[in-house]
Design an enzyme around this catalytic site. Structure first.
Site, short mmCIF file in Angstrom:
data_model
loop_
_atom_site.label_atom_id
_atom_site.label_comp_id
_atom_site.label_asym_id
_atom_site.label_seq_id
_atom_site.Cartn_x
_atom_site.Cartn_y
_atom_site.Cartn_z
N ASP A 1 -5.65 5.62 0.75
CA ASP A 1 -4.36 5.34 0.87
C ASP A 1 -4.16 6.84 2.05
OD1 ASP A 1 -1.75 4.03 -0.25
OD2 ASP A 1 -1.09 5.96 0.05
N LYS B 1 -2.45 3.64 -9.30
CA LYS B 1 -2.31 4.32 -8.11
C LYS B 1 -2.81 5.70 -8.39
CE LYS B 1 -1.19 4.21 -3.75
NZ LYS B 1 -1.11 3.12 -2.80
#
Ligand code: GLU
Length: 448
Positions: free
Chosen positions: A168, A128
């Site tokens: 995201d 991430k």
């Protein structure tokens, strides 16, 4: 709880080792509660410090991003990429551009991603990244300059077979375009280094819809375990970004009535159900770089309730699709009092641990994001397959694969999460199913 002492002792070390990272601690605890007992009862996984190793990122990249805003003023932001675990495949996970981004919040997301990606059945490790840069209130040019500056550093570490970022919160098709353009310029390579690309240049059909569609496919199966259908059900959704948009679209298409969406400023209540043009407007709002849902109420003349959350309305299903820890203990009490049947997480860890424990105690159908929102990264995986083979799939083909993956995740949750009374603990099921694959790969690959 059985083995509470062992869970606490494991957590003590995690907390000592990662001081001050409370969101990361929360995510690890939610896994440890089911995995530490599972390890104790399965000797194969003992003595190898597997959970300790999964909770330690393989690599953390932290860097400065300097850029100039439209007034010519210098801005400084912080960029990150957490390469968490690569046992199952190259690091894979989104980039988040949001003011709340810290090392802590990205470590939590990267940790969750490892389990989620494992659940997809695809060959994907977990990672991430992102920045504390917020696109809210910025112009398109500013966002472009920021994306270029971000990529100018991160390009050294990513690659189609190494680490493949995606979107995201705060990173959608527009940002992926700017990031990809800069990657190509710097490396002189056109590869599938990012997913969520535009359709004309390597993107996959249904990737924008995938997370929200997947949540609804999964939630439909949850209802079916109790002999219920989605038709005519009232659905309360939080957020109005990409995940909410996909979920509202699919839930409406399948005959449910979505009666709320929300922003940090409050929520809108639309008892007739959000459909048609109103759903398209959710997309338009994204390009306005605003985080105010009031805009929607102003345009359509629906009720706007400032500074409140949707869970106070009467509905059957809750889909928290906004951000971590948005649904607190009080909200869970509202949901239980209002007799909701099901809570399926569209965001990553939107429910606090206290809220989750309340749902489990009340025997509500509850699924964690790592299971119910895995459709996004699953279609990212399918985008990677298309890129590698230079062959695009049809929409129906992607949709079938997405449905198949969500259904496999659901079966695996039942396999590991159903108790003697017939109650399905989806959190336990998702944790164990996700863990087993990663742990087995780690055992095969040794201590590296
Ligand atoms: N950000 C999404 C997630 O939380 C998608 C990640 C991806 O497609 O790589 O799973």
């Amino acid at each position: 709880m059985k083995y509470q002492k062992e869970v606490d002792s494991f957590m003590y070390d995690v907390i000592q080792h990662n001081p001050g990272e409370s969101i990361f601690h929360q995510a690890v605890y939610e896994v440890a509660e089911t995995i530490i007992p599972f390890i104790i009862e399965n000797p194969k996984y003992q003595g190898k410090k597997i959970m300790e190793r999964i909770a330690e990122p393989e690599r953390v990249i932290l860097f400065k991003i300097g850029w100039k805003d439209d007034k010519g003023e210098v801005q400084v932001n912080r960029g990150f990429r957490i390469e968490m675990n690569s046992c199952l495949g190259p690091y894979k996970g989104g980039l988040r551009f949001h003011s709340s981004v810290t090392l802590d919040s990205l470590k939590f997301l990267a940790f969750e991603q490892v389990f989620k990606n494992s659940l997809t059945t695809l060959s994907l490790g977990g990672g991430k990244g992102g920045s504390d840069f917020s696109p809210i209130g910025k112009t398109d040019d500013e966002i472009m300059r920021f994306c270029y500056a971000f990529m100018s550093e991160i390009y050294k570490y990513i690659g189609a077979d190494t680490d493949i970022p995606a979107g995201d919160i705060g990173v959608g098709g527009r940002e992926i375009g700017y990031l990809f353009g800069q990657y190509k310029k710097l490396t002189n390579q056109f590869t599938g280094v990012l997913t969520g690309k535009g359709l004309e240049w390597g993107g996959s059909l249904l990737r924008p819809e995938a997370t929200g569609f997947g949540v609804v496919y999964f939630m439909k199966q949850m209802l079916e375990t109790r002999g219920l259908s989605l038709k005519g059900k009232r659905v309360a959704v939080s957020g109005f970004g990409n995940v909410s948009w996909g979920a509202v679209t699919k839930a409406t298409e399948m005959g449910a009535k979505v009666i709320t969406i929300s922003g940090p400023d409050g929520y809108i209540y639309d008892p007739d159900g959000i459909s048609g043009e109103k759903i398209d407007y959710m997309l338009e709002m994204r390009f306005k770089n605003t985080d105010k849902v009031k805009d929607f109420a102003d345009k359509y003349g629906v009720e706007y309730i400032p500074n409140k959350k949707p869970w106070e309305v009467e509905a059957d299903i809750a889909l928290p699709c906004a951000i971590q820890n948005e649904l607190l203990k009080d909200d869970a009490e509202d949901i239980i009092r209002n007799n909701y049947i099901c809570v399926a997480e569209g965001a990553n860890m939107p429910c606090t641990s206290e809220a989750v424990h309340l749902f489990q105690k009340a025997k509500l159908l509850y699924s964690p994001g790592k299971a119910s929102n895995a459709g996004g990264v699953a279609v990212s995986g399918i985008e990677m397959v298309q890129n590698a083979s230079h062959y695009p799939y049809k929409k129906e083909e992607v949709d079938e694969r997405l449905k198949g993956i969500m259904s496999t995740i659901h079966s695996n949750c039942i396999k590991y999460g159903k108790d003697d009374t017939g109650y399905i603990d989806y959190l336990k099921g998702a944790n164990i199913a996700g863990f087993v694959k990663v742990a087995d790969a780690m055992l095969d690959q040794g201590i590296v």
